[in-house]
Write an enzyme that holds these catalytic residues in place. Structure first.
Site, PDB file in Angstrom:
ATOM      1  N   SER A 146       0.840  -1.211   0.000  1.00 30.14           N
ATOM      2  CA  SER A 146       0.000   0.000   0.000  1.00 30.14           C
ATOM      3  C   SER A 146       0.869   1.253   0.000  1.00 30.14           C
ATOM      4  O   SER A 146       1.986   1.241   0.537  1.00 30.14           O
ATOM      5  CB  SER A 146      -0.883   0.031   1.253  1.00 30.14           C
ATOM      6  OG  SER A 146      -1.582   1.243   1.325  1.00 30.14           O
ATOM      7  N   TYR A 159      -1.426  -0.094  10.463  1.00 27.60           N
ATOM      8  CA  TYR A 159      -1.602  -0.662   9.111  1.00 27.60           C
ATOM      9  C   TYR A 159      -0.413  -0.246   8.230  1.00 27.60           C
ATOM     10  O   TYR A 159       0.170  -1.081   7.523  1.00 27.60           O
ATOM     11  CB  TYR A 159      -2.912  -0.135   8.526  1.00 27.60           C
ATOM     12  CG  TYR A 159      -3.153  -0.478   7.075  1.00 27.60           C
ATOM     13  CD1 TYR A 159      -3.634  -1.737   6.711  1.00 27.60           C
ATOM     14  CD2 TYR A 159      -2.915   0.453   6.055  1.00 27.60           C
ATOM     15  CE1 TYR A 159      -3.865  -2.050   5.377  1.00 27.60           C
ATOM     16  CE2 TYR A 159      -3.149   0.145   4.731  1.00 27.60           C
ATOM     17  CZ  TYR A 159      -3.624  -1.105   4.388  1.00 27.60           C
ATOM     18  OH  TYR A 159      -3.848  -1.416   3.069  1.00 27.60           O
TER      19      TYR A 159
HETATM   20  N1  NAP Z   1      -8.839  -0.725  -0.990  1.00 28.88           N
HETATM   21  C1  NAP Z   1      -7.809   0.094  -0.807  1.00 28.88           C
HETATM   22  O1  NAP Z   1      -7.958   1.329  -0.778  1.00 28.88           O
HETATM   23  C2  NAP Z   1      -6.414  -0.454  -0.652  1.00 28.88           C
HETATM   24  C3  NAP Z   1      -5.345   0.455  -0.761  1.00 28.88           C
HETATM   25  C4  NAP Z   1      -4.057  -0.021  -0.608  1.00 28.88           C
HETATM   26  C5  NAP Z   1      -3.824  -1.370  -0.381  1.00 28.88           C
HETATM   27  N2  NAP Z   1      -4.898  -2.238  -0.264  1.00 28.88           N
HETATM   28  C6  NAP Z   1      -4.586  -3.634   0.016  1.00 28.88           C
HETATM   29  O2  NAP Z   1      -5.132  -4.438  -1.007  1.00 28.88           O
HETATM   30  C7  NAP Z   1      -5.460  -5.731  -0.478  1.00 28.88           C
HETATM   31  C8  NAP Z   1      -6.886  -6.082  -0.865  1.00 28.88           C
HETATM   32  O3  NAP Z   1      -7.753  -5.152  -0.228  1.00 28.88           O
HETATM   33  P1  NAP Z   1      -9.206  -4.817  -0.767  1.00 28.88           P
HETATM   34  O4  NAP Z   1      -9.268  -3.359  -0.945  1.00 28.88           O
HETATM   35  O5  NAP Z   1      -9.539  -5.700  -1.895  1.00 28.88           O
HETATM   36  O6  NAP Z   1     -10.058  -5.113   0.537  1.00 28.88           O
HETATM   37  P2  NAP Z   1     -11.151  -6.218   0.871  1.00 28.88           P
HETATM   38  O7  NAP Z   1     -12.126  -6.319  -0.227  1.00 28.88           O
HETATM   39  O8  NAP Z   1     -11.599  -5.884   2.248  1.00 28.88           O
HETATM   40  O9  NAP Z   1     -10.289  -7.560   0.868  1.00 28.88           O
HETATM   41  C9  NAP Z   1      -9.491  -7.988   1.926  1.00 28.88           C
HETATM   42  C10 NAP Z   1      -9.525  -9.491   1.855  1.00 28.88           C
HETATM   43  O10 NAP Z   1      -8.577 -10.047   2.775  1.00 28.88           O
HETATM   44  C11 NAP Z   1      -9.191 -11.196   3.309  1.00 28.88           C
HETATM   45  N3  NAP Z   1      -8.549 -11.576   4.554  1.00 28.88           N
HETATM   46  C12 NAP Z   1      -8.249 -10.798   5.612  1.00 28.88           C
HETATM   47  N4  NAP Z   1      -7.664 -11.525   6.563  1.00 28.88           N
HETATM   48  C13 NAP Z   1      -7.593 -12.798   6.091  1.00 28.88           C
HETATM   49  C14 NAP Z   1      -7.098 -14.007   6.613  1.00 28.88           C
HETATM   50  N5  NAP Z   1      -6.551 -14.068   7.834  1.00 28.88           N
HETATM   51  N6  NAP Z   1      -7.186 -15.127   5.857  1.00 28.88           N
HETATM   52  C15 NAP Z   1      -7.742 -15.099   4.629  1.00 28.88           C
HETATM   53  N7  NAP Z   1      -8.234 -13.973   4.078  1.00 28.88           N
HETATM   54  C16 NAP Z   1      -8.163 -12.840   4.805  1.00 28.88           C
HETATM   55  C17 NAP Z   1     -10.632 -10.785   3.521  1.00 28.88           C
HETATM   56  O11 NAP Z   1     -11.432 -11.920   3.707  1.00 28.88           O
HETATM   57  P3  NAP Z   1     -12.927 -11.801   4.345  1.00 28.88           P
HETATM   58  O12 NAP Z   1     -13.794 -11.276   3.238  1.00 28.88           O
HETATM   59  O13 NAP Z   1     -13.217 -13.203   4.727  1.00 28.88           O
HETATM   60  O14 NAP Z   1     -12.813 -10.851   5.497  1.00 28.88           O
HETATM   61  C18 NAP Z   1     -10.901 -10.071   2.211  1.00 28.88           C
HETATM   62  O15 NAP Z   1     -11.260 -10.989   1.196  1.00 28.88           O
HETATM   63  C19 NAP Z   1      -5.200  -5.660   1.029  1.00 28.88           C
HETATM   64  O16 NAP Z   1      -3.954  -6.201   1.329  1.00 28.88           O
HETATM   65  C20 NAP Z   1      -5.197  -4.163   1.295  1.00 28.88           C
HETATM   66  O17 NAP Z   1      -4.432  -3.852   2.427  1.00 28.88           O
HETATM   67  C21 NAP Z   1      -6.179  -1.809  -0.415  1.00 28.88           C
END
Ligand code: NAP
Length: 253
Positions: A146, A159
């Site tokens: 990120s 985070y």
């Molecule tokens: N969205 C943003 O603005 C943003 C910006 C920078 C970086 N990111 C990074 O991008 C990645 C994806 O995020 P996203 O935006 O797509 O968010 P998201 O839709 O909330 O996805 C996060 C995923 O991680 C899964 N997860 C969390 N803990 C877990 C565990 N212990 N075992 C298995 N699965 C687990 C969640 O599963 P559940 O559905 O079961 O909870 C969910 O599917 C993350 O690493 C996040 O930090 C996101």
């Protein structure tokens, strides 16, 4: 440079496959006829994602339900995925939690949980994957870090530090395995519209997840080292990293 999209069949392992960003990325790979092994902890959501990807043209889709926090399961899980796919071209790590910054300021266990999910668990996965790909002298490891890891801010430094640790780990790993034919891609998204950011102030202006996914697929195909997405986050973070600490510590970021 050979594009993954041109090598047939493309075999991809997706860890955290129910993530909004991962799902959007997998939709593109499915339309290209990729073979996908999807891992997530929510069985119902995972089954829905897998079924959608099959209808979108994925050549093969298999799944495993696992809580990725359990690092003891990783070696067996990864070996199983490689067997099911009969090989592996790329691994995509997408799981992560934003966590509760306010709670983490008061309780170490909350901070520890965020660091474990976002840093320790990916280190475990990536260590196995890097050694697997080095043996084969090819492969791509693409990891969602990120922009938050580029500088600690009071609003999300737990985070942010988990992602800083992850980005630095990936820098070092790349430096180790690049000469062995293995690509390590650090993906640094800016705020993107997914479940993770749904309730945030101004979230309607965040990046579109499909556009972010398109850039990620292109970066993997081109074997890029680091991707800021959307691209304007690269100059923004350059400026933020260079603000003097005596000024930065007074800002409300
Ligand atoms: N969205 C943003 O603005 C943003 C910006 C920078 C970086 N990111 C990074 O991008 C990645 C994806 O995020 P996203 O935006 O797509 O968010 P998201 O839709 O909330 O996805 C996060 C995923 O991680 C899964 N997860 C969390 N803990 C877990 C565990 N212990 N075992 C298995 N699965 C687990 C969640 O599963 P559940 O559905 O079961 O909870 C969910 O599917 C993350 O690493 C996040 O930090 C996101």
């Amino acid at each position: 440079m050979t594009s993954l999209a041109n090598s047939s069949p493309m075999k991809i392992l997706v860890l955290g496959a129910t993530s909004g960003i991962a799902e959007a990325t997998c939709r593109i790979w499915a339309s290209q006829g990729a073979s996908l092994f999807l891992v997530a902890r929510n069985a119902e959501k995972l089954a829905a994602v897998a079924s959608d990807l099959r209808t979108r043209g994925a050549r093969f889709v298999d799944t495993a339900v696992t809580d990725l926090d359990d690092t003891t399961q990783h070696p067996a899980l990864l070996a199983h995925a490689v067997n099911a796919l009969e090989g592996l071209d790329a691994a995509y790590l997408a799981h992560g939690v934003l966590g509760d910054q306010t709670a983490a300021e008061q309780e170490f266990t909350t901070a520890e949980q965020i660091l474990h999910t976002n840093f320790i668990a990916p280190v475990s996965l990536v260590t196995w994957l890097a050694n697997f790909f080095v043996q084969r002298r090819s492969g791509v490891i693409a990891v969602l870090s990120s922009v938050a890891g580029d500088r600690g801010r009071k609003s999300n430094y737990v985070y942010g530090s988990s992602k800083a640790g992850l980005s630095t780990f990936l820098d070092g790993l790349r430096n180790r395995v690049d000469r062995e034919g293995v690509t390590v891609l650090t993906i640094k998204p800016g705020p993107t519209k997914t479940a993770m950011t749904a309730g945030m102030k101004g979230s309607e202006k965040f990046a579109d997840v499909n556009a972010v996914a398109k850039s990620i697929v292109a970066a993997i195909d081109k074997r890029v080292d680091t991707l800021y997405v959307p691209f304007q986050w690269q100059p923004i973070m350059f400026v933020i990293r260079h603000i003097p600490e005596r000024v930065f510590k007074k800002l409300n970021l």
